[in-house]
Design an enzyme around this catalytic site. Sequence first.
Site, short mmCIF file in Angstrom:
data_model
loop_
_atom_site.label_atom_id
_atom_site.label_comp_id
_atom_site.label_asym_id
_atom_site.label_seq_id
_atom_site.Cartn_x
_atom_site.Cartn_y
_atom_site.Cartn_z
N LYS A 158 86.70 42.43 42.69
CA LYS A 158 85.82 41.61 41.84
C LYS A 158 84.41 41.51 42.40
O LYS A 158 83.42 41.61 41.67
CB LYS A 158 86.41 40.21 41.66
CG LYS A 158 87.67 40.21 40.82
CD LYS A 158 88.29 38.83 40.76
CE LYS A 158 89.66 38.88 40.13
NZ LYS A 158 89.66 39.36 38.74
N GLY A 159 84.30 41.29 43.73
CA GLY A 159 82.98 41.13 44.32
C GLY A 159 82.13 42.37 44.11
O GLY A 159 81.00 42.31 43.61
N THR A 161 84.78 31.97 29.81
CA THR A 161 84.75 33.18 28.96
C THR A 161 86.05 33.27 28.16
O THR A 161 87.11 32.85 28.61
CB THR A 161 84.53 34.46 29.80
OG1 THR A 161 85.64 34.63 30.68
CG2 THR A 161 83.23 34.41 30.58
N ASP A 212 83.99 40.71 35.19
CA ASP A 212 83.08 41.06 36.30
C ASP A 212 81.75 41.58 35.75
O ASP A 212 80.69 41.30 36.31
CB ASP A 212 83.72 42.13 37.20
CG ASP A 212 84.94 41.59 37.93
OD1 ASP A 212 85.03 40.35 38.10
OD2 ASP A 212 85.81 42.38 38.32
N GLY A 261 88.08 52.24 31.99
CA GLY A 261 87.75 52.11 33.41
C GLY A 261 87.07 50.79 33.73
O GLY A 261 86.78 49.99 32.83
P1 ADP Z 1 88.31 38.52 32.11
O1 ADP Z 1 87.96 39.97 32.17
O2 ADP Z 1 88.00 37.78 33.37
O3 ADP Z 1 89.68 38.22 31.59
P2 ADP Z 1 87.28 37.83 29.46
O4 ADP Z 1 88.43 38.56 28.88
O5 ADP Z 1 87.07 36.42 29.06
O6 ADP Z 1 87.27 37.87 31.06
O7 ADP Z 1 85.96 38.68 29.11
C1 ADP Z 1 84.71 38.42 29.69
C2 ADP Z 1 83.62 38.72 28.69
O8 ADP Z 1 83.70 40.09 28.28
C3 ADP Z 1 83.71 37.91 27.41
O9 ADP Z 1 83.07 36.66 27.55
C4 ADP Z 1 82.97 38.84 26.43
O10 ADP Z 1 81.58 38.71 26.62
C5 ADP Z 1 83.38 40.22 26.91
N1 ADP Z 1 84.59 40.73 26.19
C6 ADP Z 1 85.85 40.79 26.65
N2 ADP Z 1 86.68 41.30 25.70
C7 ADP Z 1 85.92 41.57 24.64
C8 ADP Z 1 86.17 42.13 23.33
N3 ADP Z 1 87.40 42.51 22.95
N4 ADP Z 1 85.12 42.26 22.48
C9 ADP Z 1 83.88 41.89 22.84
N5 ADP Z 1 83.57 41.37 24.05
C10 ADP Z 1 84.57 41.21 24.94
#
Ligand code: ADP
Length: 312
Positions: free
Chosen positions: A44-45, A225, A259, A296
């Site tokens: 992550k970092g 998020t 990330d 990826g």
């Molecule tokens: P994580 O990867 O930590 O689970 P999230 O799934 O909440 O975090 O996604 C982080 C950000 O990536 C979201 O706030 C959004 O901006 C973007 N994102 C993730 N999935 C989608 C998607 N299916 N469509 C559009 N944007 C996405």
Amino acid sequence: MTEKVFDVVVVGSCMTDLVSKAPRLPKAGETIHGHKFFIGFGGKGANQCIQAARLGVKTAMVCKVGKDFFGDNYIQNFKDNGVHTEFVKQSSDAVTGAASITVDDAGENAIVIVAGANMLLGAEELQEALPAISHTKVLVCQLEISPQTSLQAMCMARDNKVKTIFNPAPAIPDLDPDFYRVSDVFCCNESEAELLTGSSVASVEEAHRAGQELLKRGCGSVIVTLGPQGCVVLKGGESTLKHVPAPEVTAVDTTGAGDSFIGALAFYMANHPHMPLEEMARRANLVAGVSVREIGTQTSFPYRRDLPNEYF
Ligand code: ADP
């Protein structure tokens, strides 16, 4: 003497992903043939640092890898992405962090993570990196290294009036309450918010409620998020619901989206310190939205040249 003034410094993890694709996951004691193998850069970092660097700010990574092939390779990856590597230390006492990932044809996976050298990053390395940590515009930390090291780095930054972003990932149930106090922006996803608050976070309204609870614990602002729904943004002293929707995109692989979002947020905080947090979150949604359109993790993170001017 090395110039120690950076826009974004990340204190965190590096992991080498060893990914095998196979028709199904092997059972205990079984060996099966897979049909694809690749090595990816993760952690992550490192992911967050590389996303910020690709958007065009001066970044440094503070981390530990092994004195091995994967460690050498990772240092080269940082250099290829323009990340300053003076504070990337190599240890002979542990291997470079690695994730052995098997993915079956249905998309199901089995993952073994060995944190290795990531867990050896400690007070000594932070002290060496103090000139960078104390002069950067933004410091970013997560929880894939020892939580004590993350907290110490955040305290060092705060003592020097450096803005901090804390990403409590992977979430731990008994998070030291001091993390909230030293976070200018506390940024987590739905499942992390759920674990930290003990309440369900499956909708915008629930994310807002969880955000309010996290805000009460002492951080400056909170972002939760929400995948395709974007994020909610909460600032101290404001109680209105601020939902920042994500662009509608055809998602191919959302690995590392969080990330990409945090790396982009760090970029905007460093480059536009007076921009409203909601606007930074809106733009970070756009950057992360680009990352989910490709397969990826780091390979899907966009560069400045790939994005329209209005993102900057
Ligand atoms: P994580 O990867 O930590 O689970 P999230 O799934 O909440 O975090 O996604 C982080 C950000 O990536 C979201 O706030 C959004 O901006 C973007 N994102 C993730 N999935 C989608 C998607 N299916 N469509 C559009 N944007 C996405």
